[in-house]
Motif scaffolding. Structure first.
Motif, PDB file in Angstrom:
ATOM      1  N   PHE A 174      21.101 -13.087   1.257  1.00  3.56           N
ATOM      2  CA  PHE A 174      21.068 -12.423   2.566  1.00  3.56           C
ATOM      3  C   PHE A 174      20.043 -11.301   2.520  1.00  3.56           C
ATOM      4  N   ALA A 175      19.185 -11.264   3.534  1.00  2.01           N
ATOM      5  CA  ALA A 175      18.173 -10.211   3.584  1.00  2.01           C
ATOM      6  C   ALA A 175      18.843  -8.853   3.733  1.00  2.01           C
ATOM      7  N   SER A 176      18.358  -7.881   2.969  1.00  3.16           N
ATOM      8  CA  SER A 176      18.913  -6.532   3.034  1.00  3.16           C
ATOM      9  C   SER A 176      17.821  -5.521   2.740  1.00  3.16           C
ATOM     10  N   PHE A 177      17.786  -4.444   3.548  1.00  2.59           N
ATOM     11  CA  PHE A 177      16.825  -3.369   3.312  1.00  2.59           C
ATOM     12  C   PHE A 177      17.419  -2.266   2.448  1.00  2.59           C
ATOM     13  N   ASN A 178      18.662  -2.447   2.024  1.00  4.31           N
ATOM     14  CA  ASN A 178      19.317  -1.420   1.210  1.00  4.31           C
ATOM     15  C   ASN A 178      19.008  -1.571  -0.274  1.00  4.31           C
ATOM     16  N   ARG A 179      18.478  -2.723  -0.686  1.00  7.70           N
ATOM     17  CA  ARG A 179      18.204  -2.911  -2.107  1.00  7.70           C
ATOM     18  C   ARG A 179      16.712  -3.111  -2.391  1.00  7.70           C
ATOM     19  N   VAL A 180      15.861  -2.642  -1.470  1.00  7.06           N
ATOM     20  CA  VAL A 180      14.416  -2.774  -1.671  1.00  7.06           C
ATOM     21  C   VAL A 180      13.969  -1.860  -2.812  1.00  7.06           C
ATOM     22  N   ASP A 181      13.165  -2.405  -3.725  1.00  4.27           N
ATOM     23  CA  ASP A 181      12.639  -1.632  -4.841  1.00  4.27           C
ATOM     24  C   ASP A 181      11.365  -0.924  -4.393  1.00  4.27           C
ATOM     25  N   GLY A 182      11.366   0.412  -4.488  1.00  6.25           N
ATOM     26  CA  GLY A 182      10.212   1.184  -4.034  1.00  6.25           C
ATOM     27  C   GLY A 182       8.936   0.876  -4.787  1.00  6.25           C
ATOM     28  N   GLN A 183       9.057   0.351  -6.043  1.00  8.32           N
ATOM     29  CA  GLN A 183       7.872   0.030  -6.835  1.00  8.32           C
ATOM     30  C   GLN A 183       7.061  -1.120  -6.225  1.00  8.32           C
ATOM     31  N   LEU A 184       7.709  -1.919  -5.388  1.00 11.95           N
ATOM     32  CA  LEU A 184       7.054  -3.103  -4.847  1.00 11.95           C
ATOM     33  C   LEU A 184       6.346  -2.844  -3.524  1.00 11.95           C
ATOM     34  N   LEU A 185       6.589  -1.675  -2.932  1.00  9.68           N
ATOM     35  CA  LEU A 185       6.075  -1.435  -1.588  1.00  9.68           C
ATOM     36  C   LEU A 185       4.552  -1.310  -1.564  1.00  9.68           C
ATOM     37  N   ALA A 186       3.978  -0.643  -2.568  1.00  4.14           N
ATOM     38  CA  ALA A 186       2.536  -0.414  -2.552  1.00  4.14           C
ATOM     39  C   ALA A 186       1.764  -1.732  -2.647  1.00  4.14           C
ATOM     40  N   VAL A 187       2.152  -2.571  -3.604  1.00  3.46           N
ATOM     41  CA  VAL A 187       1.432  -3.838  -3.752  1.00  3.46           C
ATOM     42  C   VAL A 187       1.671  -4.748  -2.550  1.00  3.46           C
ATOM     43  N   SER A 188       2.898  -4.698  -1.999  1.00  4.96           N
ATOM     44  CA  SER A 188       3.185  -5.494  -0.801  1.00  4.96           C
ATOM     45  C   SER A 188       2.324  -5.030   0.371  1.00  4.96           C
ATOM     46  N   ALA A 189       2.189  -3.705   0.506  1.00  4.57           N
ATOM     47  CA  ALA A 189       1.385  -3.159   1.607  1.00  4.57           C
ATOM     48  C   ALA A 189      -0.078  -3.568   1.471  1.00  4.57           C
ATOM     49  N   LEU A 190      -0.586  -3.567   0.246  1.00  5.38           N
ATOM     50  CA  LEU A 190      -1.984  -3.962   0.040  1.00  5.38           C
ATOM     51  C   LEU A 190      -2.210  -5.427   0.411  1.00  5.38           C
ATOM     52  N   VAL A 191      -1.267  -6.292   0.020  1.00  8.40           N
ATOM     53  CA  VAL A 191      -1.401  -7.716   0.330  1.00  8.40           C
ATOM     54  C   VAL A 191      -1.337  -7.937   1.845  1.00  8.40           C
ATOM     55  N   VAL A 192      -0.341  -7.315   2.494  1.00  6.26           N
ATOM     56  CA  VAL A 192      -0.188  -7.489   3.944  1.00  6.26           C
ATOM     57  C   VAL A 192      -1.403  -6.919   4.678  1.00  6.26           C
ATOM     58  N   LEU A 193      -1.920  -5.780   4.213  1.00  2.00           N
ATOM     59  CA  LEU A 193      -3.105  -5.191   4.851  1.00  2.00           C
ATOM     60  C   LEU A 193      -4.318  -6.112   4.719  1.00  2.00           C
ATOM     61  N   ALA A 194      -4.517  -6.687   3.520  1.00  4.05           N
ATOM     62  CA  ALA A 194      -5.664  -7.581   3.317  1.00  4.05           C
ATOM     63  C   ALA A 194      -5.576  -8.800   4.232  1.00  4.05           C
ATOM     64  N   VAL A 195      -4.387  -9.389   4.336  1.00  2.30           N
ATOM     65  CA  VAL A 195      -4.219 -10.547   5.214  1.00  2.30           C
ATOM     66  C   VAL A 195      -4.405 -10.145   6.680  1.00  2.30           C
TER      67      VAL A 195
END
Length: 322
Positions: A174-195
């Motif tokens: 089940f999708a949840s925003f309560n268990r998001v790992d902060g270490q993954l946000l920067a790389v995710s943001a870079l990938v989403v920005l590039a796309v």
């Protein structure tokens, strides 16, 4: 192309949605805040960043997928992304156990999950979207079959694992925003920005693809090559958002159709930012109401899936009535 039917100028509409999204972010960060502001802003800021990233990625991927398929009731989940994510989580817990999976480096697990989903989609596209007699319809049909296969394998494995391990698997599905790992946000943001930059530069081609295959070819667009590129970008966006928070099947359908209601146009430089802002507003507002006003800590995805399912059925009924 039919004339645009909108009640507000595009700049005013986007500015209004942006203002509402910003206001919802401020309210989410501040309503009910007690104690140390540094802790509160860090804790809630991680959720806000995750919701902005996921909302943006899902809205953009859904609009792109509906553009190349010329169908507003389809989402990228029809290609089996959600089912593959479920199978990966189930196999990991079945083979290694939940304790070993929890001990994994989250960056390594995130990279493996994203790579597996993108590699699966790439192989599927290369296999089926080449040759003169093959195309999108066969691609979607095979994606549905693979989705059923992955769900069947996941269901079988979940029935033979330890009941305690089964509960762990269910929680991860089940999708949840309560268990998001902060270490993954920067790389995710870079990938989403590039796309996103690549999509923005392709906005004119997307407008032509929305006219349909024959019209796009007659206007000089290499339809096969451009659709392949869009499918790869959709795969990356869906893989990143799913690996970050979990599968959200109907959310893209919900926000994309809300965006179409606000701006009935084929111009992607208008509809993409509107869909992304609507997605951020829905996620932020929904989480704010659930957590701060109703005091629930449950997954917002359950409510979103319920509302998205209603929208899906409504669209089907309206189309059948025409």
């Amino acid at each position: 192309m039919p004339p645009d039917r909108r009640s507000l100028p595009p700049a005013v509409l986007i500015a209004g949605l942006g203002g509402l999204a910003a206001a919802s972010i401020v309210l989410f960060l501040t309503v009910g805040a007690k104690g140390s502001w540094s802790f509160i802003l860090t804790f809630r800021g991680t959720k806000v960043a995750a919701m902005v990233l996921v909302g943006w990625a899902i809205a953009m991927s859904t609009v792109l997928f509906q553009t190349i398929t010329n169908n507003r009731i389809l989402t990228p989940s029809i290609m089996g992304f959600d089912a593959l994510y479920r199978l990966i989580q189930t196999v990991l817990v079945f083979q290694l156990g939940s304790a070993a999976v929890a001990a994994f480096d989250p960056r390594l697990r995130f990279g493996v999950e994203v790579a597996a989903m993108v590699a699966f989609s790439w192989l599927l596209y290369r296999w089926l979207f080449s040759g003169s007699l093959r195309g999108l319809h066969l691609l979607m049909l095979v994606g549905i079959v693979f989705g059923v296969l992955f769900r069947s394998l996941s269901g079988f494995l979940q029935r033979v694992i330890d009941p305690n391990e089964f509960l762990v698997v269910q929680d991860r599905l089940f999708a949840s925003f309560n268990r998001v790992d902060g270490q993954l946000l920067a790389v995710s943001a870079l990938v989403v920005l590039a796309v996103s930059v690549a999509v923005w530069r392709k906005a004119g081609v997307l407008d032509v693809l929305a006219l349909g295959r024959d019209a796009a070819i007659n206007l000089g667009v290499d339809h096969r090559r451009e659709v392949m590129r869009v499918l790869v970008m959709v795969s990356v966006l869906v893989a990143v958002s799913t690996a970050l928070v979990g599968p959200v099947t109907f959310f893209g359908l919900l926000v994309a159709n809300l965006a179409y209601l606000l701006v009935d146009t084929h111009r992607h430089r208008l509809i993409l930012p509107v869909a992304a802002l609507v997605a951020i507003l829905v996620l932020m507002g929904g989480q704010l109401v659930l957590e701060r006003l109703l005091g629930f800590n449950g997954a917002l995805s359950i409510v979103i899936e319920f509302l998205g399912g209603i929208v899906f059925l409504t669209i089907l009924v309206r189309r059948a009535a025409r």
